[in-house]
Enzyme design. Sequence first.
Site, PDB file in Angstrom:
ATOM      1  N   ALA A  25     -21.479 -21.710  17.786  1.00  0.00           N
ATOM      2  CA  ALA A  25     -20.723 -20.891  16.835  1.00  0.00           C
ATOM      3  C   ALA A  25     -21.616 -20.546  15.663  1.00  0.00           C
ATOM      4  CB  ALA A  25     -19.482 -21.636  16.354  1.00  0.00           C
ATOM      5  N   VAL A  32     -24.111 -23.475  14.633  1.00  0.00           N
ATOM      6  CA  VAL A  32     -23.919 -24.735  15.348  1.00  0.00           C
ATOM      7  C   VAL A  32     -24.420 -24.583  16.780  1.00  0.00           C
ATOM      8  CG1 VAL A  32     -22.255 -26.472  16.093  1.00  0.00           C
ATOM      9  CG2 VAL A  32     -21.938 -25.301  13.898  1.00  0.00           C
ATOM     10  N   LYS A  47     -26.127 -28.643  13.466  1.00  0.00           N
ATOM     11  CA  LYS A  47     -25.697 -27.632  12.499  1.00  0.00           C
ATOM     12  C   LYS A  47     -26.919 -27.255  11.670  1.00  0.00           C
ATOM     13  CE  LYS A  47     -22.079 -26.608   9.153  1.00  0.00           C
ATOM     14  NZ  LYS A  47     -20.844 -27.097   8.524  1.00  0.00           N
ATOM     15  N   ASP A 145     -12.510 -27.263   2.217  1.00  0.00           N
ATOM     16  CA  ASP A 145     -12.477 -26.099   3.114  1.00  0.00           C
ATOM     17  C   ASP A 145     -11.623 -26.401   4.342  1.00  0.00           C
ATOM     18  OD1 ASP A 145     -13.063 -23.490   3.864  1.00  0.00           O
ATOM     19  OD2 ASP A 145     -14.838 -24.071   4.994  1.00  0.00           O
TER      20      ASP A 145
END
Length: 657
Positions: A25, A32, A47, A145
């Site tokens: 992603a 990632v 990441k 988040d």
Amino acid sequence: MDATLQDPLLGRMLDGRYRVEQRVAVGGMATVYRGVDVRLDRVVALKVMHPGFAADPDFVQRFIREAKAVARLSHPNVVGVYDQGEDHTSVPPAVFLAMEFVPGWTLRDLLRDRGALSPRTTLDILEPVLAALGAAHRAGLVHRDVKPENVLLTEDGRVKVADFGLVRAVNGQTAATTQQVMGTVSYLAPEQIESGAADPRSDVYACGVMLYEMLTGSKPHTGESPMQVIFQHLSVDVPPPSALVPGLAPQLDAITRAATARDASGRPADAVELLAELQRARREMTPAQLDAEPPAGHAAATGLGVGPGADVSSATALLPPPVERTSVMDPAMLRELPADLVMPRRERPEPPPVALTRRQRGVRRPRWVLPAGVVVVLALLVAGLTWALNGGLYTRMPSVLRVPQAQAVQTLEHDGFTVSLTQDFSGSVPKGTVISTNPGPGARVRKDADVSVDVSKGPQRPTVPSVAGKSVADATAALQQAGLAVSGQQQQQTSSTVPAGAVIGTSPAAGQQVAPQTVVTLVVSSGAQPVPLPDVTGETLDQATSDLQSAGFQVALNPTQIYSDQDAGTVAQMNPPAGQAAQGATITLTMSKGQQQVTVPDVTGMTEKDATKALKQAGFKVRSLGFTLFGSTTVRSETPGGNSQAAMGSTVTIWLY
């Protein structure tokens, strides 16, 4: 050409240890990848920070510090951080995190594919999310988040919270500058929008928005631009989910309302408290309410729950009883979803918090400038909106707590508020000063709002009530109702007017104002003081009455007379008996009928033994007189004579020869 084929990191070895195998992603700050730790031979998620951010030393240092903080957080519902490193074989160096690889899909994928979820499914997902956030909050960390994209649903039925990259220590600096405004607009709490400040209640707000979205299939605040969404966060309450999905349990509306309160002080203090409320609501809901299907247009994802053999992620690692274990998803759900929703196969990039295209910006800039520019623009827009709202119709409620009443009223009226006063007792706030205001200090209010001010009357001092003449039980109840305590020890006191056992008074005395819960001692009557009681048995009724009344007693006559040794017409008994009695007591007199007369048995001719027995059975005493020279003796005569009348208990003399 496929973007993945052009990715220079694919196939590379980071830091001589992590082999990059597949891109999973793309986010606003990092990409990632699926990788392999060749040293430990395990699959990891890598990441890797975007080059623009990796070139900023300050950002990298903060990234490293925060990664270390998250690595200390060990919880089954948190994506674990294994390692942090930099690879200097490329320019700029690749700054990365090695994390737990979680095969599965995100909550966003599930909502996009299924729409609204049933209440049971919603709770099964949100409870482990709150358990993870609760562990972070109690460790002093804030996620900042929380959104469906960061909630992972694993193939083996677990729920994981990911992307703690925005996490901040609670006791550290939490106010963001224009370069640090982060988070997705749809889930930002009002305080994050206005000042950039975040604490555990900001995560609670985001969870409340997710709860609404899972139950209804849509976000509570929408608009054509981020500014429209921001305005709604600041000025519009999140509506109850039942307004969009009728029939939802009222407990879900109440929790959503509390979690998304615009004033942070109105929300649960952290995810631990919200989790406890959610589990309490689950216990109160019926099976029908838990499995309620959304109406047409809000298709529910059902079938989630504790499946056989599922790995149950539990909040009990964080909370003491009676908090229940959190539920997880049934792994069978994986088979019902499209194959491309499984994380390793997904190439759909995650959208950045706020994205502006290069065409919109009108100028070509280096790639690393784009995220920073977006953040600056968003911050300026937020600042402009905040200024317009605060400088126009709205202001902040000033604090006048513990301020004298006159000064508080003057301050509030000077700011344009309409003030109404109430009074209440307070043991901690001085008399005449402000206990509280509504709205509270710091609340965002209209400049012409009505403000209620509660002023202290000082500590409440209850008055000791009068309980004289009451029973001990009634007096105790009256004192406790007045806010006083009652001593277990009583004072006994004689009284000629208050009956024995009744209350004469109290210490402190009735009418005194005392502190709350002052201990009051009851003064209880033991009756009148005893005085000598003369013996009037054998006296006539008139003489006995005169003697008793002269001694201060009352006289009553028993209508029944009795036989006695006293002469007929005289007092046979007195009750109470002679000695001592309470002054003024009533003495009951019983008159004598004289001695009872009975027939004397004729015992002449009987032996001495038989004669004695017969006379005693008749109620007489026996005296034997006579002599014998030989042989047995018999009764020759008796006095009084046989068959005559004599007083019961008198003596009968028998003559023997």
